[in-house]
Design a protein around this motif. Structure first.
Motif, PDB file in Angstrom:
ATOM      1  N   LYS A  25       5.185  13.282  19.368  1.00 25.17           N
ATOM      2  CA  LYS A  25       4.342  14.502  19.666  1.00 25.17           C
ATOM      3  C   LYS A  25       3.844  15.236  18.035  1.00 25.17           C
ATOM      4  CE  LYS A  25       2.072  17.773  22.204  1.00 25.17           C
ATOM      5  NZ  LYS A  25       0.927  17.464  23.140  1.00 25.17           N
ATOM      6  N   GLY A  38       0.391  15.092  16.432  1.00 22.54           N
ATOM      7  CA  GLY A  38      -0.212  16.667  16.373  1.00 22.54           C
ATOM      8  C   GLY A  38      -0.673  16.826  14.945  1.00 22.54           C
ATOM      9  N   TYR A  94      -7.500  17.466  15.082  1.00 22.09           N
ATOM     10  CA  TYR A  94      -6.298  17.221  15.624  1.00 22.09           C
ATOM     11  C   TYR A  94      -6.240  17.435  16.857  1.00 22.09           C
ATOM     12  CZ  TYR A  94      -5.137  18.055  10.546  1.00 22.09           C
ATOM     13  OH  TYR A  94      -5.074  17.953   9.152  1.00 22.09           O
ATOM     14  N   THR A  95      -5.273  16.517  17.515  1.00 25.36           N
ATOM     15  CA  THR A  95      -5.105  16.338  19.146  1.00 25.36           C
ATOM     16  C   THR A  95      -4.301  17.636  19.487  1.00 25.36           C
ATOM     17  OG1 THR A  95      -2.779  15.364  18.667  1.00 25.36           O
ATOM     18  CG2 THR A  95      -5.031  13.882  19.078  1.00 25.36           C
ATOM     19  N   VAL A  96      -3.548  18.259  18.610  1.00 28.58           N
ATOM     20  CA  VAL A  96      -2.962  19.716  18.853  1.00 28.58           C
ATOM     21  C   VAL A  96      -3.475  20.488  17.947  1.00 28.58           C
ATOM     22  CG1 VAL A  96      -0.422  20.611  18.839  1.00 28.58           C
ATOM     23  CG2 VAL A  96      -0.860  18.230  19.354  1.00 28.58           C
ATOM     24  N   GLU A 105      -0.467  25.470  19.265  1.00 30.32           N
ATOM     25  CA  GLU A 105       0.606  24.280  19.969  1.00 30.32           C
ATOM     26  C   GLU A 105       1.482  23.781  18.992  1.00 30.32           C
ATOM     27  OE1 GLU A 105      -1.809  22.079  23.381  1.00 30.32           O
ATOM     28  OE2 GLU A 105      -2.922  22.223  21.702  1.00 30.32           O
ATOM     29  N   LEU A 106       1.182  23.437  17.839  1.00 32.24           N
ATOM     30  CA  LEU A 106       1.867  22.852  16.920  1.00 32.24           C
ATOM     31  C   LEU A 106       3.236  23.711  16.424  1.00 32.24           C
ATOM     32  CD1 LEU A 106       2.430  20.496  14.967  1.00 32.24           C
ATOM     33  CD2 LEU A 106       1.209  21.196  13.376  1.00 32.24           C
TER      34      LEU A 106
END
Length: 158
Positions: A105, A109, A118-120, A124-125
């Motif tokens: 993850k 991320g 970014y996917t995150v 969240e990161l």
């Protein structure tokens, strides 16, 4: 001959701990690297790159440990060697089940898409990196190692 197998087993334990130490350093250095996603990704990659030699050394330590156990006739004298195998498998299983998805993850991320996104999200990161997972992973590893050391030194049941 048993001493040779025990020596090789301990040497592979040292190699395993060396490579696993790289992974632990990388995992605990992720949150301090915030908000630099490139630095976080590099550290996650360093952890990934240490995986292959870590697993090779772990495989060899198991092989040499089993050979030492057979040569020293320890499988039939007490339960400590069987318990050590169970503890090792449980520790590896728990750590892999928690650490693998966590680091995946983190890498996902911190990988930039072609459009620059970014996917995150940043929040969240940060939540992922400052969460309890690294400490849980470390606790499982330290507890497993302590139990294994106790079993190897005291050989209960003999």
């Amino acid at each position: 001959m048993t001493q040779l197998w025990v020596f090789l087993h301990i040497a592979c334990v040292a190699l395993f701990l060396l490579f696993h130490g790289v992974q632990m350093w990388a995992m605990f250095s992720l949150a301090p690297a915030l908000p630099d996603r490139d630095k976080i990704f590099d550290r996650a990659e360093q952890s990934r790159m240490a995986s292959a030699p870590m697993y090779v050394s772990m495989g060899l330590l198991v092989v040499f440990g089993v050979i030492a156990g057979i040569d020293g006739d320890w499988f039939s004298h007490g339960w400590w060697l069987w318990a050590a195998i169970v503890v090792l498998l449980a520790t590896v299983g728990f750590m892999s089940a928690i650490a693998g998805p966590f680091m995946k993850k983190v890498r996902e991320g911190t990988t930039r898409w072609a459009d620059g996104s970014y996917t995150v999200s940043d929040d969240e990161l940060e939540g992922l990196l400052r969460g309890s997972r690294p400490r849980v992973i470390a606790f499982i590893g330290v507890a497993g190692l302590a139990i294994l050391l106790w079993l190897m030194v005291y050989k209960p049941g003999v």
